[in-house]
Design a protein around this motif. Structure first.
Motif, mmCIF file in Angstrom:
data_model
loop_
_atom_site.group_PDB
_atom_site.id
_atom_site.type_symbol
_atom_site.label_atom_id
_atom_site.label_comp_id
_atom_site.label_asym_id
_atom_site.label_seq_id
_atom_site.Cartn_x
_atom_site.Cartn_y
_atom_site.Cartn_z
ATOM 1 N N ASP A 154 20.582 -2.661 31.528
ATOM 2 C CA ASP A 154 21.809 -2.672 30.492
ATOM 3 C C ASP A 154 21.401 -3.307 29.169
ATOM 4 N N ALA A 155 21.001 -4.550 29.400
ATOM 5 C CA ALA A 155 20.830 -5.676 28.515
ATOM 6 C C ALA A 155 19.564 -5.166 27.602
ATOM 7 N N PHE A 156 18.779 -4.639 28.095
ATOM 8 C CA PHE A 156 17.505 -4.061 27.299
ATOM 9 C C PHE A 156 18.070 -2.797 26.319
ATOM 10 N N GLN A 157 18.831 -1.900 27.172
ATOM 11 C CA GLN A 157 19.261 -0.939 26.382
ATOM 12 C C GLN A 157 20.393 -1.334 25.246
ATOM 13 N N LEU A 158 20.998 -2.187 25.468
ATOM 14 C CA LEU A 158 21.859 -2.726 24.309
ATOM 15 C C LEU A 158 21.103 -3.384 23.111
ATOM 16 N N LEU A 159 20.109 -4.011 23.414
ATOM 17 C CA LEU A 159 18.890 -4.448 22.666
ATOM 18 C C LEU A 159 18.449 -3.216 21.603
ATOM 19 N N VAL A 160 18.155 -2.341 22.379
ATOM 20 C CA VAL A 160 17.527 -0.886 21.810
ATOM 21 C C VAL A 160 18.499 -0.353 20.881
ATOM 22 N N ARG A 161 19.822 -0.239 21.366
ATOM 23 C CA ARG A 161 20.936 0.548 20.473
ATOM 24 C C ARG A 161 21.183 -0.577 19.362
ATOM 25 N N SER A 162 21.133 -1.734 19.544
ATOM 26 C CA SER A 162 21.362 -2.502 18.253
ATOM 27 C C SER A 162 20.324 -2.356 17.260
ATOM 28 N N SER A 163 19.052 -2.437 17.805
ATOM 29 C CA SER A 163 17.891 -2.261 17.036
ATOM 30 C C SER A 163 18.023 -0.786 16.013
ATOM 31 N N GLN A 164 18.468 0.077 16.628
ATOM 32 C CA GLN A 164 18.675 1.544 15.922
ATOM 33 C C GLN A 164 19.918 1.457 15.069
ATOM 34 N N GLU A 165 20.958 0.698 15.497
ATOM 35 C CA GLU A 165 22.079 0.723 14.707
ATOM 36 C C GLU A 165 21.801 -0.206 13.215
ATOM 37 N N VAL A 166 20.986 -1.105 13.223
ATOM 38 C CA VAL A 166 20.648 -1.976 12.226
ATOM 39 C C VAL A 166 19.193 -1.792 11.634
ATOM 40 N N ASN A 167 18.733 -0.785 12.170
ATOM 41 C CA ASN A 167 17.379 -0.342 11.575
ATOM 42 C C ASN A 167 16.167 -1.561 11.561
ATOM 43 N N MET A 168 16.316 -2.170 12.834
ATOM 44 C CA MET A 168 15.283 -3.444 13.011
ATOM 45 C C MET A 168 14.576 -3.097 14.352
ATOM 46 N N LYS A 169 13.430 -3.707 14.333
ATOM 47 C CA LYS A 169 12.503 -3.681 15.680
ATOM 48 C C LYS A 169 13.656 -4.424 16.666
ATOM 49 N N VAL A 170 13.282 -3.855 17.921
ATOM 50 C CA VAL A 170 13.821 -4.668 19.018
ATOM 51 C C VAL A 170 13.533 -6.018 19.115
ATOM 52 N N HIS A 171 12.220 -6.354 19.009
ATOM 53 C CA HIS A 171 11.794 -7.921 18.741
ATOM 54 C C HIS A 171 12.656 -8.531 17.656
ATOM 55 N N ASP A 172 12.772 -7.948 16.686
ATOM 56 C CA ASP A 172 13.632 -8.691 15.445
ATOM 57 C C ASP A 172 15.098 -8.939 16.015
ATOM 58 N N VAL A 173 15.523 -7.790 16.515
ATOM 59 C CA VAL A 173 16.965 -8.025 16.920
ATOM 60 C C VAL A 173 17.387 -9.032 17.948
ATOM 61 N N ALA A 174 16.202 -9.257 18.988
ATOM 62 C CA ALA A 174 16.222 -10.192 19.956
ATOM 63 C C ALA A 174 15.923 -11.573 19.297
ATOM 64 N N GLU A 175 15.223 -11.706 18.387
ATOM 65 C CA GLU A 175 14.787 -12.855 17.692
ATOM 66 C C GLU A 175 16.116 -13.561 17.081
ATOM 67 N N VAL A 176 16.942 -12.631 16.521
ATOM 68 C CA VAL A 176 18.287 -13.120 15.671
ATOM 69 C C VAL A 176 19.009 -13.562 16.614
ATOM 70 N N LEU A 177 19.235 -12.833 17.728
ATOM 71 C CA LEU A 177 20.117 -13.329 18.931
ATOM 72 C C LEU A 177 19.571 -14.747 19.341
ATOM 73 N N CYS A 178 18.681 -14.857 19.753
ATOM 74 C CA CYS A 178 17.997 -16.193 20.441
ATOM 75 C C CYS A 178 18.196 -17.215 19.087
ATOM 76 N N HIS A 179 18.017 -16.864 17.847
ATOM 77 C CA HIS A 179 18.006 -18.043 16.831
ATOM 78 C C HIS A 179 19.687 -18.368 16.842
ATOM 79 N N GLN A 180 20.538 -17.532 16.777
ATOM 80 C CA GLN A 180 22.095 -17.605 16.796
ATOM 81 C C GLN A 180 22.446 -18.667 17.828
ATOM 82 N N VAL A 181 21.760 -18.341 18.996
ATOM 83 C CA VAL A 181 22.391 -19.050 20.449
ATOM 84 C C VAL A 181 21.587 -20.603 19.976
ATOM 85 N N GLU A 182 20.411 -20.548 19.652
ATOM 86 C CA GLU A 182 19.811 -21.904 19.257
ATOM 87 C C GLU A 182 20.694 -22.745 18.221
#
Length: 189
Positions: A154-182
């Motif tokens: 489910d977590a991976f599917q959420l990352l995929v959906r988010s990447s499609q909604e914001v038109n970014m690669k999954v890796h980039d969405v994940a990087e933004v999330l990790c950066h915000q948490v850090e």
């Protein structure tokens, strides 16, 4: 050695200060022995006994090479035949320097070894990028799983959906999330 990738031609390990400039000239003019071998896409060599007579074939590169003192060249594609990653070439100030069969046999052997080394280096770089990407996505999935009590899938599917909604690669969405948490954990300290 001259490699060819998405950024064009690059000269590596030149044994003569004139070669990087000639490589740049070949890239700009889109002709010359290195471009010819890559374009032809075969393991056949290009051998020119006298660059002074190659002006019709390479109207920009041949005269520039002769003007710089280069008179002959031998050039081999680095495998595979259908898509060479570059060339190995030897240039000489002497006319006919590569007429000898031994020079050609040696160039074939060196071109094969150079291709193996370049492919190995590119493969290693690709694997390092893949590992870094996987790590960031894994961390982001972990954050989502912990925060929203989700499964790994489910977590991976959420990352995929988010990447499609914001038109970014999954890796980039994940990087933004990790950066915000850090960033939040740093400012909270």
């Amino acid at each position: 050695m001259t490699t060819h990738d998405q950024d064009g031609l690059r000269c590596h390990g030149a044994t003569d200060d004139r070669l990087p400039e000639l490589t740049t000239l070949m890239a700009r003019s889109e002709h010359g022995p290195c471009v010819g071998v890559i374009t032809i896409g075969t393991a056949e060599e290009i051998v020119v006994d006298d660059l002074a007579t190659a002006g019709d074939r390479w109207p920009v590169v041949a005269p520039a090479a002769v003007e710089s003192g280069m008179r002959s060249v031998i050039c081999y594609a680095m495998a595979p035949d259908e898509d060479p990653i570059g060339t190995l070439s030897a240039w000489s100030d002497e006319v006919g320097a590569f007429r000898d069969r031994t020079a050609r046999v040696i160039m074939v052997a060196f071109a094969a070894q150079a291709a193996i080394a370049v492919y190995g280096a590119r493969r290693a770089a690709h694997l390092l990028r893949a590992l870094a990407t996987r790590d960031v996505i894994g961390r982001a999935k972990g954050i989502l799983m912990e925060r929203f009590s989700m499964t790994d899938t489910d977590a991976f599917q959420l990352l995929v959906r988010s990447s499609q909604e914001v038109n970014m690669k999954v890796h980039d969405v994940a990087e933004v999330l990790c950066h915000q948490v850090e960033t939040r954990s740093t400012t909270a300290s």
